[in-house]
Design a protein around this motif. Structure first.
Motif, PDB file in Angstrom:
ATOM      1  N   ALA A   1      -4.433   5.570  -1.712  1.00 51.83           N
ATOM      2  CA  ALA A   1      -5.666   6.846  -1.559  1.00 51.83           C
ATOM      3  C   ALA A   1      -3.897   7.920  -1.038  1.00 51.83           C
ATOM      4  N   ASP A   2      -4.807   9.113  -2.164  1.00 45.89           N
ATOM      5  CA  ASP A   2      -4.493  10.607  -1.239  1.00 45.89           C
ATOM      6  C   ASP A   2      -5.186  11.248   0.351  1.00 45.89           C
ATOM      7  N   PHE A   3      -4.127  11.463   1.126  1.00 44.73           N
ATOM      8  CA  PHE A   3      -5.007  11.407   2.565  1.00 44.73           C
ATOM      9  C   PHE A   3      -5.329  13.262   2.317  1.00 44.73           C
ATOM     10  N   ALA A   4      -6.410  14.191   2.305  1.00 52.34           N
ATOM     11  CA  ALA A   4      -5.981  15.217   2.224  1.00 52.34           C
ATOM     12  C   ALA A   4      -6.650  16.442   3.808  1.00 52.34           C
ATOM     13  N   GLY A   5      -7.130  17.825   2.845  1.00 55.17           N
ATOM     14  CA  GLY A   5      -7.876  18.087   3.522  1.00 55.17           C
ATOM     15  C   GLY A   5      -7.498  18.998   5.190  1.00 55.17           C
ATOM     16  N   SER A   6      -6.402  18.356   5.672  1.00 55.60           N
ATOM     17  CA  SER A   6      -5.608  18.987   6.999  1.00 55.60           C
ATOM     18  C   SER A   6      -4.594  18.837   7.086  1.00 55.60           C
ATOM     19  N   LEU A   7      -3.756  19.301   7.999  1.00 51.32           N
ATOM     20  CA  LEU A   7      -2.420  19.341   8.434  1.00 51.32           C
ATOM     21  C   LEU A   7      -2.743  17.864   9.257  1.00 51.32           C
ATOM     22  N   LYS A   8      -3.453  17.209   9.939  1.00 50.56           N
ATOM     23  CA  LYS A   8      -3.710  16.163  10.390  1.00 50.56           C
ATOM     24  C   LYS A   8      -3.724  14.919   9.420  1.00 50.56           C
ATOM     25  N   SER A   9      -3.574  15.285   7.786  1.00 47.90           N
ATOM     26  CA  SER A   9      -3.714  14.021   7.030  1.00 47.90           C
ATOM     27  C   SER A   9      -1.834  13.510   7.063  1.00 47.90           C
ATOM     28  N   GLY A  10      -1.710  13.475   7.977  1.00 51.06           N
ATOM     29  CA  GLY A  10       0.015  12.799   7.734  1.00 51.06           C
ATOM     30  C   GLY A  10      -0.242  11.612   8.819  1.00 51.06           C
ATOM     31  N   THR A  11      -0.879  12.114   9.702  1.00 56.45           N
ATOM     32  CA  THR A  11      -1.584  11.000  10.513  1.00 56.45           C
ATOM     33  C   THR A  11      -2.333  10.298  10.323  1.00 56.45           C
ATOM     34  N   SER A  12      -3.654  10.901   9.761  1.00 55.60           N
ATOM     35  CA  SER A  12      -4.732   9.904   9.262  1.00 55.60           C
ATOM     36  C   SER A  12      -3.702   8.902   8.701  1.00 55.60           C
ATOM     37  N   ALA A  13      -2.948   9.026   7.302  1.00 51.34           N
ATOM     38  CA  ALA A  13      -2.859   8.238   6.326  1.00 51.34           C
ATOM     39  C   ALA A  13      -1.978   7.056   7.084  1.00 51.34           C
ATOM     40  N   LEU A  14      -1.131   7.597   8.433  1.00 54.90           N
ATOM     41  CA  LEU A  14      -0.161   6.723   9.135  1.00 54.90           C
ATOM     42  C   LEU A  14      -1.211   5.529  10.074  1.00 54.90           C
ATOM     43  N   LEU A  15      -2.534   6.279  10.002  1.00 51.43           N
ATOM     44  CA  LEU A  15      -2.675   5.003  11.216  1.00 51.43           C
ATOM     45  C   LEU A  15      -4.102   4.374   9.389  1.00 51.43           C
ATOM     46  N   SER A  16      -4.163   4.899   8.863  1.00 52.09           N
ATOM     47  CA  SER A  16      -5.145   4.197   7.944  1.00 52.09           C
ATOM     48  C   SER A  16      -3.902   2.986   7.467  1.00 52.09           C
ATOM     49  N   ALA A  17      -2.217   3.146   7.464  1.00 49.94           N
ATOM     50  CA  ALA A  17      -1.171   2.084   6.966  1.00 49.94           C
ATOM     51  C   ALA A  17      -1.697   1.146   8.496  1.00 49.94           C
ATOM     52  N   LEU A  18      -1.189   1.365   9.512  1.00 54.52           N
ATOM     53  CA  LEU A  18      -1.361   0.865  10.589  1.00 54.52           C
ATOM     54  C   LEU A  18      -2.708   0.209  10.522  1.00 54.52           C
TER      55      LEU A  18
ATOM     56  N   ALA B   1       0.850  -0.999  -0.117  1.00 49.04           N
ATOM     57  CA  ALA B   1      -0.453   0.108  -0.478  1.00 49.04           C
ATOM     58  C   ALA B   1       1.430   1.470  -0.180  1.00 49.04           C
ATOM     59  N   VAL B   2       0.454   2.619  -0.699  1.00 46.05           N
ATOM     60  CA  VAL B   2       0.849   3.786  -0.778  1.00 46.05           C
ATOM     61  C   VAL B   2      -0.121   4.829  -0.227  1.00 46.05           C
ATOM     62  N   TYR B   3       0.029   5.488   0.427  1.00 45.12           N
ATOM     63  CA  TYR B   3      -0.559   6.841   0.255  1.00 45.12           C
ATOM     64  C   TYR B   3      -0.017   7.663   0.669  1.00 45.12           C
ATOM     65  N   PHE B   4      -0.428   8.908   0.464  1.00 43.55           N
ATOM     66  CA  PHE B   4      -0.218  10.201   0.479  1.00 43.55           C
ATOM     67  C   PHE B   4      -1.159  11.310   0.914  1.00 43.55           C
ATOM     68  N   ALA B   5      -0.146  11.834   2.049  1.00 45.74           N
ATOM     69  CA  ALA B   5      -0.831  12.791   2.331  1.00 45.74           C
ATOM     70  C   ALA B   5      -0.341  14.332   2.039  1.00 45.74           C
ATOM     71  N   THR B   6      -1.211  15.377   1.716  1.00 42.68           N
ATOM     72  CA  THR B   6      -0.531  16.880   1.300  1.00 42.68           C
ATOM     73  C   THR B   6      -2.288  17.558   1.380  1.00 42.68           C
ATOM     74  N   THR B   7      -1.936  18.794   2.162  1.00 42.19           N
ATOM     75  CA  THR B   7      -2.979  19.546   1.389  1.00 42.19           C
ATOM     76  C   THR B   7      -2.547  20.508  -0.107  1.00 42.19           C
ATOM     77  N   THR B   8      -1.495  20.315  -0.978  1.00 42.63           N
ATOM     78  CA  THR B   8      -1.017  21.487  -1.623  1.00 42.63           C
ATOM     79  C   THR B   8      -0.886  19.523  -2.281  1.00 42.63           C
ATOM     80  N   ALA B   9      -1.869  19.133  -2.935  1.00 43.50           N
ATOM     81  CA  ALA B   9      -1.234  17.549  -4.193  1.00 43.50           C
ATOM     82  C   ALA B   9      -1.418  18.597  -4.975  1.00 43.50           C
ATOM     83  N   PRO B  10      -1.018  18.663  -6.616  1.00 41.44           N
ATOM     84  CA  PRO B  10      -0.825  19.243  -7.475  1.00 41.44           C
ATOM     85  C   PRO B  10      -2.301  18.481  -8.557  1.00 41.44           C
ATOM     86  N   TYR B  11      -3.092  17.698  -8.140  1.00 44.05           N
ATOM     87  CA  TYR B  11      -3.989  17.332  -8.726  1.00 44.05           C
ATOM     88  C   TYR B  11      -5.478  16.834  -8.231  1.00 44.05           C
ATOM     89  N   ARG B  12      -6.578  17.448  -8.091  1.00 46.70           N
ATOM     90  CA  ARG B  12      -8.264  16.937  -7.287  1.00 46.70           C
ATOM     91  C   ARG B  12      -8.116  16.027  -7.906  1.00 46.70           C
TER      92      ARG B  12
END
Lengths: 485, 401
Positions: free
Chosen positions: A103-120, A71-82
């Motif tokens: 999956a892309d995780f976006a929308g908030s600055l906690k998206s990084g840990t949201s992605a991490l939790l999903s990965a876990l 699995a590869v998860y990417f978290a950002t609030t500045t994705a180049p593509y919507r």
């Protein structure tokens, strides 16, 4: 056991001293002097959140067989593509298989840990390996507080059920529609509400709330943690939170505001990366994110940690630095001011998506081929072997070259080519293991280069098509960043 | 066993426009200009031409695709007319089409013409284009021609352990010499002598090439009318005849771009084409037998490595030959007696034919003494298209009988 099994960091090479911003823009908004300490990391003209996520991911995946990624998860609030899965660009660059979850995780600055939790949770359910990459490159308007505070960076962790270096023990989350910072769907620059409110009612309330929730859930006391990792852009709030958490200063991870700046979605993971570089077996790590609420995660460092303390992580990228010596260059690189790049800068390059798909292994992952008959490595993949003494037909095995490194064969610095960082530096590179390719160089000047010099490969923005809002990526050569032990 | 086209093709007449910023002339005007001169020189009428080839590279500018633009500009009367493009070697490719038509017996008289109207592109240098295909747009470097050729210099310096300032001295002499020659030529674009200090001190275009290491950007056209020796003897019974002694083309295999054998400091196709050309022309020792050369000096470093690739200078020996004046107008083998691409500029489709125009007129002894090569026997043209990693090279040798 499920937990973190590797980590990687990335900080772009260029650093802008905040006094340069104040010197250029203080006339408009003198109060920005209050944030004019240290420097901020600035993405090169050919970097964005995707490329910085890939750079951190490459750091994290050193020595990891890419075929083992599930699995590869990417978290950002500045994705180049919507619409176009950004995580698939990252996954392709990292050399992952096609049969993975992304999956892309976006929308908030906690998206990084949201992605991490999903990965876990992914690994807890399915086993295997999940890679989380987070990066951000947020913009504040000229002379804004955000411009002073924000910095660009990426961070990555790999989660797995084997070779765990930091066991995942539990989490607690709070989610609030607390709009301190926002960007609408069509907005380039970050907007914020009053800072005192953000400081006192945001950071200073939600972080303790999340930590208390975690402690209550697992019967812990905040003082039980050996390393406390959380982002907070306000020194005052930080003091208050540390007090509430009974955290002695040496337990609290440096916020990296003076060296990098607030790297948004990536920042909690970037700080975690720094913590893991020096963590000791048995230590309890508390990781808290902040943004539209908080995720609090509890990890316990295992005896395997030493095997990953081999130079990977954020420190070596922090050390690889160069001054960005003027504010105008920063404006142009970040697309905040139009610059004349001549008629060559106006060339219309239309992206042909069917071609991009057909060649996606080459374009995203720098895959080449190795001839089964003669062993010649070559890129791009050929149907007929390039070796004049072989020329076998359809005998190629794919080979991932992005992490192989190489050396300079020829080079130049071109003042005629359109570039916002002239001269455009490029040349022929020889891949370790064989094969050559003509490619752009970046993060260097022509004076830095010599024939035979070792290079690494870095995933970068190849060109942006402003007419169709398309960012295209490919690999460039950068001076080798030094061997990881 | 094929024997090539040696002595099977005669150049009956040639034309060449003034090269330069021809703001008042379109591609059609330039075509008419070179064609009219060639026709007069050949002493024939337009209706005598049985087939034609036009060399153009940048079709987007004025010309479009196909050959109808040229056939309509010249109002040829429904004869076969074919557009050829093989990068910067397109002019020589047009000549090859016409020469093969005559040598094969398919035609008695054929036309090769080339044109390019670079000054309508709006660019300094050649315009950006997806010249190497769309995949290269996605993965290739943000490159220009000077940057691609400049890499010959960094590789040459490293391979031959010649410090860059020494190499720069040699390539400075290359440009200095061509400006000396071009200054004497009324059809050249750049007609000023320049000092070595000016060349050395010029702004950098692509390291280590400065402004004067790069050829000019010009408009121009050149044309050749070729025929069989039998036809030539009929039309010009008492004149010396310039014959094609060899015409060879070599095209990259991908080895340069992808394989680990090329040294980066040479052009493999030049080596291949020249060896075949010497064999076709019966030349054993080119350094002793070639009288003069017009080579593809798109950049000074290209001319330097070409001297070795043609087998004129020994490996690593080009800088010494150049600095000794071996290739100057009064040297042993004058190179670019007309001023070369350096002073003519490089209207792509025309350049190969412009080189042949110079050799043709030198062989016929038509030039004033101040720019005449003494007693020429064999003249060589070298027309290179593409970039060092993927290219087309033509080498042609001409002699007078």
């Amino acid at each position: 056991m499920v937990g973190i099994s590797s980590f990687g960091g990335y900080v772009p090479r260029y650093r802008l001293n905040r006094m340069i911003i104040f010197g250029s823009m203080g006339w408009l908004n003198p109060v920005i002097i209050t944030n004019a300490r240290g420097e901020k990391a600035v993405a090169n003209f050919d970097e964005d959140s995707v490329t910085m996520a890939v750079a951190a991911g490459m750091d994290c995946l050193r020595g990891v067989d890419r075929a083992g990624i599930d699995a590869v998860y990417f978290a950002t609030t500045t994705a180049p593509y919507r619409e176009r899965q950004n995580a698939n660009i990252v996954a392709g660059a990292l050399g992952a298989r096609d049969e993975i979850r992304s999956a892309d995780f976006a929308g908030s600055l906690k998206s990084g840990t949201s992605a991490l939790l999903s990965a876990l949770e992914f690994v807890a359910c399915n086993g295997g390996r999940a890679v989380v990459c987070a990066a951000d490159s947020r913009l504040g308007k000229m002379a804004s507080t955000q411009e002073m505070v924000f910095g660009d960076a990426g961070a990555s962790v790999m989660v797995s059920d084997q070779d765990v270096i930091a066991e995942y023990k539990g989490c607690f989350s709070v989610s609030h529609d607390f709009v301190d910072h926002l960007r609408g769907a069509n907005t380039k620059y970050n907007r914020m509400w009053e800072e005192r409110w953000i400081r006192d009612m945001g950071y200073a309330k939600f972080i303790p709330q999340a930590v208390q929730g975690l402690c209550d859930k697992y019967g812990l006391n905040p003082a039980d943690f050996d390393r406390i990792v959380y982002p907070c852009i306000y020194g005052g709030a930080r003091k208050k939170i540390n007090g509430l958490l009974q955290a002695e200063p040496e337990k609290v991870q440096d916020d990296m505001l003076a060296t990098v700046g607030d790297s948004g979605s990536a920042h909690p993971l970037l700080m975690l990366t720094a913590a893991l570089e020096t963590a000791q077996p048995g230590q309890k790590i508390l990781l808290v994110s902040y943004g539209s609420g908080c995720d609090a995660l509890w990890f316990e460092v295992t005896d395997n940690i030493a095997s990953m303390q081999d130079g990977r992580g954020v420190s070596r990228w922090l050390a690889r630095r160069a001054d960005l010596d003027n504010y105008q260059k920063y404006l142009v690189w970040r697309g905040m001011a139009p610059a004349e790049t001549g008629i060559r800068g106006e060339t219309d390059k239309e992206t042909r998506w069917s071609l991009v798909w057909r060649e996606h292994k080459t374009i995203l992952g720098l895959w080449g081929g190795r001839c089964r008959k003669c062993g010649t490595q070559q890129v791009p993949m050929q149907r007929i072997c390039v070796n004049p003494d072989c020329q076998a037909l359809d005998e190629m095995d794919p080979v991932y070259l992005a992490d192989k490194g190489g050396k300079v064969f020829t080079y130049t610095g071109d003042m005629l080519a359109a570039s916002v960082s002239p001269p455009a530096v490029y040349g022929n590179v020889e891949f370790n293991g064989g094969g050559r390719m003509l490619m752009d160089f970046t993060d260097c000047t022509v004076e830095d280069l010599s024939v035979g010099m070792p290079v690494d490969f870095s995933f970068r923005v190849k060109f942006y098509d402003p007419k169709r809002d398309i960012t295209n990526y490919f690999w460039k050569a950068i001076p080798a960043t030094g061997e990881v032990k | 066993m094929a024997k090539g086209i040696r002595d099977k093709v005669v150049i009956l007449g040639m034309g060449c426009t003034k090269f330069g910023e021809r703001w008042d002339a379109g591609s059609d005007d330039l075509l008419v200009e070179s064609f009219t001169e060639a026709l007069q020189d050949a002493g024939i009428e337009k209706k005598d031409i049985q087939a034609a080839w036009v060399g153009i590279h940048i079709d987007e500018v004025n010309i479009g695709k196909g050959a109808t633009y040229a056939s309509i500009a010249l109002h040829t009367q429904f004869i076969p007319f074919t557009r050829v493009d093989n990068f910067c070697a397109s002019g020589t490719e047009a000549f090859r089409g016409a020469a093969y038509a005559v040598a094969s017996g398919a035609c008695d008289i054929a036309l090769a013409i080339g044109v390019e109207k670079l000054k309508d592109t709006g660019y300094g240098g050649l315009p950006d284009s997806p010249a190497f295909g769309q995949e290269v747009v996605m993965v290739g470097p943000n490159a220009t021609a000077p940057g691609m050729f400049a890499q010959l210099a960094t590789a040459y310096s490293a391979k031959n352990k010649i410090p860059m300032d020494k190499l720069k001295e040699a390539i400075t002499h290359v440009s200095w010499k061509s400006h000396q020659n071009g200054a004497k030529n009324p059809r050249a674009h750049l007609r000023r002598e320049v000092s070595k200090e000016q060349i050395m001190g010029a702004p950098m275009v692509a390291y280590p090439l400065g402004l004067f290491d790069c050829c000019g950007v010009s408009d121009g056209s050149a044309a050749a009318i070729v025929c069989t020796p039998a036809v030539a003897k009929k039309i010009k019974p008492n004149d010396p005849l310039v014959k094609v002694k060899a015409l060879q083309i070599s095209v990259s295999s991908g080895e340069e771009a992808m394989f680990d054998r090329w040294d980066g400091a040479s052009v493999i196709t030049t080596r291949t084409a020249s060896r075949k050309a010497y064999k076709e022309a019966g030349i054993k020792n080119p350094r002793e037998e070639i009288s003069m050369m017009e080579v593809h000096d798109c950049f000074s470093i290209t001319e330097l490595v070409t001297m070795e690739d043609l087998g004129i200078s020994p490996p690593g020996g080009a800088p010494e030959d150049i600095l000794s004046g071996f290739f100057d107008l009064d040297g042993q083998i004058p190179c670019q007696p007309d001023g070369g691409l350096k002073c003519f500029g490089h209207p792509i489709g025309a350049s190969g034919l412009r080189m042949i125009y110079e050799i043709y007129n030198q062989l016929l002894g038509r030039w004033p003494e101040d720019r005449a090569v003494k007693n020429p026997k064999f003249g060589l043209t070298h027309n290179l298209g593409g970039v060092p990693t993927q290219n087309v090279c033509s080498v042609a040798i001409f002699g007078v009988d």
